[in-house]
Design an enzyme around this catalytic site. Structure first.
Site, PDB file in Angstrom:
ATOM      1  N   LYS A  74       0.720  -1.362   0.082  1.00 15.14           N
ATOM      2  CA  LYS A  74       0.010  -0.051  -0.139  1.00 15.14           C
ATOM      3  C   LYS A  74       0.925   1.369  -0.046  1.00 15.14           C
ATOM      4  CE  LYS A  74      -3.842  -2.365   2.159  1.00 15.14           C
ATOM      5  NZ  LYS A  74      -4.476  -2.881   3.431  1.00 15.14           N
ATOM      6  N   GLN A 115      -4.134  -1.752   9.882  1.00 16.35           N
ATOM      7  CA  GLN A 115      -3.918  -2.929   9.065  1.00 16.35           C
ATOM      8  C   GLN A 115      -4.791  -3.941   9.823  1.00 16.35           C
ATOM      9  OE1 GLN A 115      -3.242  -3.445   5.848  1.00 16.35           O
ATOM     10  NE2 GLN A 115      -4.195  -5.849   6.014  1.00 16.35           N
ATOM     11  N   ASP A 157     -10.762   2.940   4.512  1.00 21.69           N
ATOM     12  CA  ASP A 157     -11.458   1.725   4.580  1.00 21.69           C
ATOM     13  C   ASP A 157     -12.739   1.356   4.376  1.00 21.69           C
ATOM     14  OD1 ASP A 157      -9.544  -0.184   4.291  1.00 21.69           O
ATOM     15  OD2 ASP A 157      -8.949  -0.454   6.333  1.00 21.69           O
TER      16      ASP A 157
END
Ligand code: NDP
Length: 290
Positions: free
Chosen positions: A52, A96, A119
């Site tokens: 990412k 994460q 997200d």
């Protein structure tokens, strides 16, 4: 003959759109920034986080990687999130998953400023998805699946879709996206308590598998000519591979490919879309702030 839906190609198209948008924003002095928080040293998470951050760097975006030890406390993580919430260089924040067991992941998600929740997991963004409010952020994996269905030229409008899996990360947002006005599919969501799962799945013109069980969806689950989107990423032992394992999806690719119309491979299907949609969401966050 079955047609494979090329996730790498579609993801590259999304990234190329992002590069155009970034150039436009840069001309206005705006540089979108993404912060990725990694707690602990899970090898798969390390790989995801690095890719990412690397993608942001390739695109000339600002990015920050924050690594906390696997013993980090809830307070420490919350403090980092709070700092990032107030950092003007950061437009998107991602913690994460999965964090170590001492961390309450839901509480961390709720602590992220919803306008930086790229997200799409914060309750405010989940509500916006259900309300079809376009100012929200949609979870990256289901958003990527929608883009793959579109790119494959498959008509969702009026189609029977079965989503296997009801997680907040994939199954539920996927179902909401497919039933939303504009997509207009007729959606069934199946899960571990669904009776006659194979029979339910065989109704599907579009079958989305997000189960987390290697190659569970076999040919008997699939109608002739259906489109199959395989979200699963599973590691299965394979002594013939140097790493000792191979990656496979939730769909038994060979036998299903022989029966269906179009199918996403694993790897190279849904996987590459997730990062592309994350970059897209980060640019959207920066745009909404400007
Ligand atoms: P979860 O474990 O959170 O959810 C799995 C879902 O599948 C649950 O709703 C569960 O039902 C259902 N399920 C489990 N077993 C069965 C069964 N035997 N029959 C029917 N339904 C069943 O997984 P995620 O949604 O997070 O992930 C699903 C898969 O997608 C995983 O392989 C994951 O690695 C992959 N993934 C891939 C991403 C990508 O970037 N490509 C991103 C995110 C996930 P119940 O609710 O009843 O327990």
């Amino acid at each position: 003959m079955v047609k494979t839906i090329d996730g790498k190609k579609v993801a590259a198209e999304v990234i190329s759109e992002c590069a155009t948008e970034l150039a436009e924003l840069q001309a206005r002095g705006i540089k979108p920034g993404l912060a990725v928080v990694l707690i602990g040293d899970d090898p798969a998470s390390q790989v995801y986080v690095s890719s990412k951050v690397r993608k942001c760097a390739e695109l000339g975006m600002h990015s920050e990687k924050i690594v906390l030890s696997k013993e980090a406390t809830q307070e420490e993580v919350l403090k980092v999130v709070e700092r990032l919430n107030h950092d003007d260089l950061i437009h998107g924040i991602l913690v994460q998953s999965p964090p170590p067991p001492q961390i309450d992941e839901d509480a961390i998600i709720r602590a992220i400023d919803p306008s930086k929740d790229v997200d799409g997991f914060h309750p405010e963004n989940v509500a916006k998805l259900a309300l079809e409010d376009p100012t929200g952020f949609v979870a990256c994996t289901p958003a990527g699946c929608m883009r793959l269905i579109e790119a494959a030229g498959v008509e969702a409008n009026g189609a029977e879709v079965v989503v296997v899996g009801r997680s907040m990360i994939v199954g539920k947002p996927m179902a909401l996206l497919l039933m939303a006005r504009g997509a207009d599919a007729t959606v069934t969501v199946a899960h571990s308590r669904t009776k006659n799962l194979a029979e339910v799945c065989r109704r599907a013109d579009i079958l989305v598998a997000a189960v987390g069980r290697p190659e569970m969806i076999t040919a008997e689950f699939v109608k002739d000519g259906a489109t199959v989107i395989d979200v699963g990423i599973n590691r299965v032992e394979d002594s013939s591979k140097a790493k000792g394992y191979r990656l496979c999806g939730d769909v038994a690719f060979d036998e299903v490919a022989a029966k269906c119309g179009q199918i996403t491979p694993v790897p190279g299907g849904v996987g590459p879309m997730t990062i592309a949609m994350l970059i897209k969401n980060t640019i959207k966050a920066a745009r909404l702030k400007s």
